[in-house]
Design a protein around this motif. Structure first.
Motif, PDB file in Angstrom:
ATOM      1  N   CYS A 280       0.818  -1.214   0.000  1.00  0.00           N
ATOM      2  CA  CYS A 280       0.000   0.000   0.000  1.00  0.00           C
ATOM      3  C   CYS A 280       0.855   1.269   0.000  1.00  0.00           C
ATOM      4  N   ARG A 281       2.168   1.096   0.052  1.00  0.00           N
ATOM      5  CA  ARG A 281       3.079   2.241   0.020  1.00  0.00           C
ATOM      6  C   ARG A 281       3.935   2.276  -1.255  1.00  0.00           C
ATOM      7  N   ARG A 282       4.304   1.106  -1.748  1.00  0.00           N
ATOM      8  CA  ARG A 282       5.233   1.050  -2.881  1.00  0.00           C
ATOM      9  C   ARG A 282       4.477   1.126  -4.213  1.00  0.00           C
ATOM     10  N   GLN A 283       5.061   1.858  -5.158  1.00  0.00           N
ATOM     11  CA  GLN A 283       4.459   1.987  -6.485  1.00  0.00           C
ATOM     12  C   GLN A 283       5.286   1.263  -7.536  1.00  0.00           C
ATOM     13  N   ALA A 284       4.599   0.840  -8.579  1.00  0.00           N
ATOM     14  CA  ALA A 284       5.247   0.258  -9.764  1.00  0.00           C
ATOM     15  C   ALA A 284       4.306   0.449 -10.944  1.00  0.00           C
ATOM     16  N   PHE A 285       4.853   0.790 -12.083  1.00  0.00           N
ATOM     17  CA  PHE A 285       4.072   0.987 -13.304  1.00  0.00           C
ATOM     18  C   PHE A 285       2.947   2.011 -13.098  1.00  0.00           C
ATOM     19  N   GLY A 286       3.287   3.072 -12.359  1.00  0.00           N
ATOM     20  CA  GLY A 286       2.378   4.200 -12.237  1.00  0.00           C
ATOM     21  C   GLY A 286       1.286   4.085 -11.198  1.00  0.00           C
ATOM     22  N   LYS A 287       1.286   3.020 -10.388  1.00  0.00           N
ATOM     23  CA  LYS A 287       0.264   2.918  -9.341  1.00  0.00           C
ATOM     24  C   LYS A 287       0.780   2.049  -8.205  1.00  0.00           C
ATOM     25  N   LEU A 288       0.076   2.120  -7.080  1.00  0.00           N
ATOM     26  CA  LEU A 288       0.462   1.317  -5.930  1.00  0.00           C
ATOM     27  C   LEU A 288       0.402  -0.169  -6.267  1.00  0.00           C
ATOM     28  N   LEU A 289       1.279  -0.945  -5.633  1.00  0.00           N
ATOM     29  CA  LEU A 289       1.268  -2.393  -5.884  1.00  0.00           C
ATOM     30  C   LEU A 289      -0.090  -3.011  -5.582  1.00  0.00           C
ATOM     31  N   ILE A 290      -0.771  -2.540  -4.546  1.00  0.00           N
ATOM     32  CA  ILE A 290      -2.063  -3.117  -4.167  1.00  0.00           C
ATOM     33  C   ILE A 290      -3.089  -2.973  -5.283  1.00  0.00           C
ATOM     34  N   ASP A 291      -2.895  -1.976  -6.139  1.00  0.00           N
ATOM     35  CA  ASP A 291      -3.854  -1.746  -7.228  1.00  0.00           C
ATOM     36  C   ASP A 291      -3.619  -2.661  -8.429  1.00  0.00           C
ATOM     37  N   HIS A 292      -2.541  -3.406  -8.441  1.00  0.00           N
ATOM     38  CA  HIS A 292      -2.320  -4.426  -9.471  1.00  0.00           C
ATOM     39  C   HIS A 292      -3.036  -5.704  -9.033  1.00  0.00           C
ATOM     40  N   GLU A 293      -3.882  -6.238  -9.893  1.00  0.00           N
ATOM     41  CA  GLU A 293      -4.650  -7.426  -9.501  1.00  0.00           C
ATOM     42  C   GLU A 293      -3.749  -8.583  -9.092  1.00  0.00           C
ATOM     43  N   GLY A 294      -2.589  -8.713  -9.732  1.00  0.00           N
ATOM     44  CA  GLY A 294      -1.684  -9.807  -9.392  1.00  0.00           C
ATOM     45  C   GLY A 294      -1.205  -9.743  -7.958  1.00  0.00           C
ATOM     46  N   VAL A 295      -1.225  -8.555  -7.383  1.00  0.00           N
ATOM     47  CA  VAL A 295      -0.846  -8.372  -5.984  1.00  0.00           C
ATOM     48  C   VAL A 295      -2.084  -8.368  -5.089  1.00  0.00           C
ATOM     49  N   GLY A 296      -3.058  -7.525  -5.449  1.00  0.00           N
ATOM     50  CA  GLY A 296      -4.247  -7.391  -4.607  1.00  0.00           C
ATOM     51  C   GLY A 296      -4.992  -8.698  -4.418  1.00  0.00           C
ATOM     52  N   PHE A 297      -5.077  -9.514  -5.455  1.00  0.00           N
ATOM     53  CA  PHE A 297      -5.783 -10.781  -5.340  1.00  0.00           C
ATOM     54  C   PHE A 297      -5.070 -11.734  -4.380  1.00  0.00           C
TER      55      PHE A 297
END
Length: 404
Positions: A280-297
């Motif tokens: 919820c703090r680190r970003q990658a590819f322009g958005k937070l990691l949590i917002d990537h489905e591969g992470v959030g799921f």
């Protein structure tokens, strides 16, 4: 429902209050000790570190919190809540005196020990004044997942039993002051059976021959290999009677398996908290990691596994509280919870990427400890084999073969 029991959670109000105190102590006092360098050559905490934390727990009123001042135990459902909170740090169970093998040994002695044994061996354990070890597993060809293969022997000599044999993977033997040793009696009439003895440690007849390096390093003393050479134990230090050792081992086994599930659930919760904070703090590819489905799921899957594990623990606790031995139920819980928590820990490492495999956070340590849990107290496959045998036995009982 028991007195003052919460209709919402199934836990007593007393347990809820104890658990809250334990959680606050572990998070505020114990967690800072995770970076303490007082460790042995295998990575386990030194007794000086453990004793220091125990004194703080004693002062905070959370030492041995599952055993009440009058000596009675919280029931298994309430114990589950308290031990889960103690497991929020690897050091938590050591600090508040809910760790293995001491917790299981206290349970056993509290239920079947004579008044003399309780005073001499149980009291110092409850007071957190010493550590203990449980000597059952043996080298190849001896007792392990199949305890009936026990090769360590005991024979009467006057008013003493003489014990000889080898043991393996004896957690905490190095530094323990109390030992519970299992051996097979050699009776003159050719009969015999498993026996259980209480012994004072160290003893020159009980030699640590090796302490192997293992994937986990959360407990003091490691998992030692032991040689027992003509150990003499007074007859009144046998627990019960000759041949009753396996019966007493079963009394200890089911609750001890479940206690592992409780403690490691707390560890998995904390690992998930750390991983959640990271993504919820680190970003990658322009958005937070949590917002990537591969992470959030993956974190969503963690919540599912954690909740299902919590429900499984409480279900098994209710079975034990009902007065049933719960051997099959504890096997089901052990397999389900250990596998689920291992998935949780693995996902936490994965979503944190390179950071997840370093010692910069506790996640890597939690992963190693929880991975070992799938082996200790019986690997998954042995429990499934046991359950399969029960399935067959129950089916054949319900479908008896017709008379010839």
């Amino acid at each position: 429902m028991t007195q003052a029991q919460s209709s919402e959670s199934g836990y007593s109000q007393r347990a809820i209050e104890i658990a809250a105190k334990v959680e606050a102590f572990v998070r505020d006092v114990v967690v800072p000790y995770e970076t303490d360098t007082r460790r042995d050559s295998h990575g386990g905490p030194l007794d000086s570190l453990i004793d220091e934390m125990k004194e703080l727990a004693r002062a905070a009123g959370v030492l041995t919190p599952h055993i009440l001042p009058d000596g009675s135990h919280l029931n298994q459902r309430d114990t589950a809540l308290v031990l889960r909170k103690s497991g929020l740090s690897i050091l938590g169970p050591l600090a508040v005196n809910t760790t293995a093998p001491d917790e299981g040994n206290m349970y056993l002695l509290g239920h079947v020990g004579s008044p003399e044994i309780k005073e001499r061996f149980l009291k110092p354990l409850v007071e957190g004044k010493c550590r203990s070890a449980f000597f059952m597993t043996e080298p190849d060809g001896g007792a392990g997942s199949d305890p009936s293969m026990m090769k360590t022997t005991c024979r009467m000599d006057g008013n003493h039993w003489v014990i000889n044999g080898k043991k393996r993977f004896i957690t905490g033997a190095d530094g323990a002051k109390i030992g519970i040793i299992m051996a097979k009696s050699e009776a003159a009439d050719g009969t015999g059976g498993a026996c259980m003895f209480l012994v004072d440690l160290p003893d020159p007849a009980v030699q640590i021959t090796r302490v192997p390096h293992t994937i986990d390093s959360g407990l003091p003393g490691g998992h030692a290999e032991i040689t027992i050479d003509n150990l003499r134990v007074p007859a009144d230090q046998m627990l019960g009677q000759s041949g009753e050792g396996f019966k007493y081992a079963q009394i200890r086994l089911s609750p001890a398996r479940l206690s592992h599930c409780m403690r490691w659930h707390g560890a998995a919760v904390r690992a998930n908290e750390i991983a959640t904070d990271y993504v919820c703090r680190r970003q990658a590819f322009g958005k937070l990691l949590i917002d990537h489905e591969g992470v959030g799921f993956q974190l969503a899957d963690n919540l599912i596994d954690l909740k299902q594990s919590e429900l499984m623990i409480d279900w098994c606790a209710d079975v034990l509280d009902s007065g049933e031995l719960g051997t099959a139920e504890s096997s089901i819980a052990k397999v389900s919870v250990s596998e689920a928590l291992s998935r949780v820990a693995d996902r936490c490492v994965q979503v944190m990427g390179g950071t997840g495999v370093t010692g910069d956070t506790m996640v890597e340590h939690f992963y190693r400890e929880i991975r070992a849990f799938r082996i200790y107290d019986g690997p998954t496959e042995v429990h499934k084999w046991s359950l399969a045998k029960k399935i067959k036995r129950d089916w054949m009982k319900a479908h008896p073969a017709p008379a010839a």
